[in-house]
Design an enzyme around this catalytic site. Structure first.
Site, short mmCIF file in Angstrom:
data_model
loop_
_atom_site.label_atom_id
_atom_site.label_comp_id
_atom_site.label_asym_id
_atom_site.label_seq_id
_atom_site.Cartn_x
_atom_site.Cartn_y
_atom_site.Cartn_z
N ASP A 42 0.83 -1.20 0.00
CA ASP A 42 0.00 0.00 0.00
C ASP A 42 0.87 1.26 0.00
O ASP A 42 1.99 1.24 0.53
CB ASP A 42 -0.91 -0.04 1.25
CG ASP A 42 -2.06 0.95 1.13
OD1 ASP A 42 -2.38 1.38 0.01
OD2 ASP A 42 -2.65 1.28 2.18
N HIS A 59 2.35 3.51 -8.92
CA HIS A 59 2.24 2.06 -9.16
C HIS A 59 3.46 1.56 -9.95
O HIS A 59 3.99 0.49 -9.69
CB HIS A 59 0.96 1.74 -9.94
CG HIS A 59 -0.30 2.07 -9.17
ND1 HIS A 59 -0.49 1.67 -7.87
CD2 HIS A 59 -1.43 2.76 -9.52
CE1 HIS A 59 -1.68 2.09 -7.45
NE2 HIS A 59 -2.27 2.76 -8.42
N LEU A 153 11.41 -20.22 -5.15
CA LEU A 153 10.34 -19.39 -4.56
C LEU A 153 9.05 -19.52 -5.36
O LEU A 153 9.07 -19.49 -6.59
CB LEU A 153 10.81 -17.92 -4.59
CG LEU A 153 9.76 -16.89 -4.17
CD1 LEU A 153 9.57 -16.88 -2.66
CD2 LEU A 153 10.15 -15.49 -4.65
C1 FPP Z 1 -2.15 0.06 -3.35
O1 FPP Z 1 -1.69 1.38 -3.23
C2 FPP Z 1 -1.56 -0.58 -4.52
C3 FPP Z 1 -2.26 -1.14 -5.53
C4 FPP Z 1 -3.73 -1.20 -5.58
C5 FPP Z 1 -1.55 -1.70 -6.72
C6 FPP Z 1 -0.30 -2.45 -6.41
C7 FPP Z 1 0.39 -2.79 -7.67
C8 FPP Z 1 1.73 -2.73 -7.87
C9 FPP Z 1 2.69 -2.41 -6.81
C10 FPP Z 1 2.25 -3.12 -9.19
C11 FPP Z 1 2.80 -4.49 -9.02
C12 FPP Z 1 2.64 -5.37 -10.18
C13 FPP Z 1 2.62 -6.73 -10.10
C14 FPP Z 1 2.51 -7.56 -11.33
C15 FPP Z 1 2.68 -7.44 -8.80
P1 FPP Z 1 -2.74 2.57 -3.27
O2 FPP Z 1 -2.97 2.94 -4.67
O3 FPP Z 1 -3.98 2.17 -2.51
O4 FPP Z 1 -1.97 3.70 -2.49
P2 FPP Z 1 -2.60 4.83 -1.56
O5 FPP Z 1 -3.16 4.11 -0.34
O6 FPP Z 1 -1.42 5.67 -1.22
O7 FPP Z 1 -3.62 5.55 -2.35
#
Ligand code: FPP
Length: 262
Positions: A42, A59, A153
């Protein structure tokens, strides 16, 4: 005494942030690393916002940390790494963020899968995969079959996943077996449900890490986390360093796990 030492370490860490990763690594017992680590990644959005950038840039920055975290998990001989990439509830986000995220999943998997394969990583994805785009389903299918015989893994990406949906899907499987008379209703027990979860062969996560500071589960692995140890850090996912991962493991190894006993 231990708490005093821990506080001292934390203060030193603020002064010498790079040195502390070494400290945690040196004090990790390699024979006691958790078999399964699950991570709620997150903070991408906030990371981008703090820089005046669109959320998708956060992201994208997060994908680099996925790569680094997979490498670290392999180095530490962790057997299963489950990453929460997209929840069933995430479809409620603005359309352009959702479609950019889906593109990013395809792009990242296509780019990384060869190297994952060369490093003996077995890739799997869990969630309601049938509801994803054909393109993403194909990419996931290719990555899964390319790496299915690997013995290192197991990297599990939870995508279009929610803990409740997983339990509902398990119940549907069970009802089908009852319908076909393969199973007697009176024989249904916890093991039956566990055996019908998406990743039924994996050990349950012993350590659950959440970045970004929120103290909630967000519908992740509801069945499996009954005795998981939680480690929550305010560090936003794109800033999550190897040393943070080492610290989580270090902290885990100092917990007393009683599983409801004494
Ligand atoms: C949450 O942060 C994150 C996500 C919903 C997306 C996570 C995806 C990635 C890290 C890309 C990884 C790719 C793969 C294939 C594993 P948020 O958007 O809720 O952040 P915020 O709480 O700060 O708004």
């Amino acid at each position: 005494m231990f708490n005093t030492v821990k506080r001292l370490v934390e203060s030193l860490r603020l002064i010498f942030p790079k040195a502390s990763g070494g400290f945690f690594l040196r004090h990790i017992d390699i024979n006691k690393v958790p078999v399964h680590v699950a991570i709620i990644m997150d903070g991408n959005g906030r990371w981008a916002k703090m820089r005046g950038l669109p959320r998708i840039v956060g992201h994208r920055a997060g994908t680099k940390i996925v790569r680094q975290t997979v490498e670290t998990a392999s180095e530490l001989s962790i057997k299963y790494l489950t990453l929460y990439a997209f929840s069933v509830e995430n479809w409620q986000r603005p359309k352009d963020e959702v479609s950019a995220l889906m593109d990013l999943f395809v792009e990242m998997l296509d780019r990384e899968i060869r190297e994952l394969h060369e490093n003996n990583v077995r890739f799997i994805a869990t969630g309601r995969l049938g509801e994803l785009s054909q393109r993403l389903q194909k990419t996931i299918g290719r990555a899964t079959s390319l790496t299915e015989k690997n013995t290192g893994l197991v990297l599990n990406i939870a995508i279009n996943y929610s803990g409740r949906a997983e339990i509902v899907d398990a119940v549907r499987q069970i009802v089908k077996k009852v319908d076909k008379k393969e199973l007697e209703p009176d024989k249904i027990d916890e093991k039956t449900l566990a055996d019908n979860l998406y990743m039924s062969d994996a050990v349950y996560p012993e350590l659950l890490i959440r970045t970004g500071g929120e103290r909630r589960i967000s519908n992740f692995l509801l069945w499996q986390i009954v005795y998981s140890e939680f480690w929550i850090t305010p560090v936003l996912w794109p800033d999550f360093k190897k040393s943070d991962f080492f610290e989580a493991i270090y902290d885990f190894q100092r917990r007393e796990r009683r599983f409801g006993g004494l």
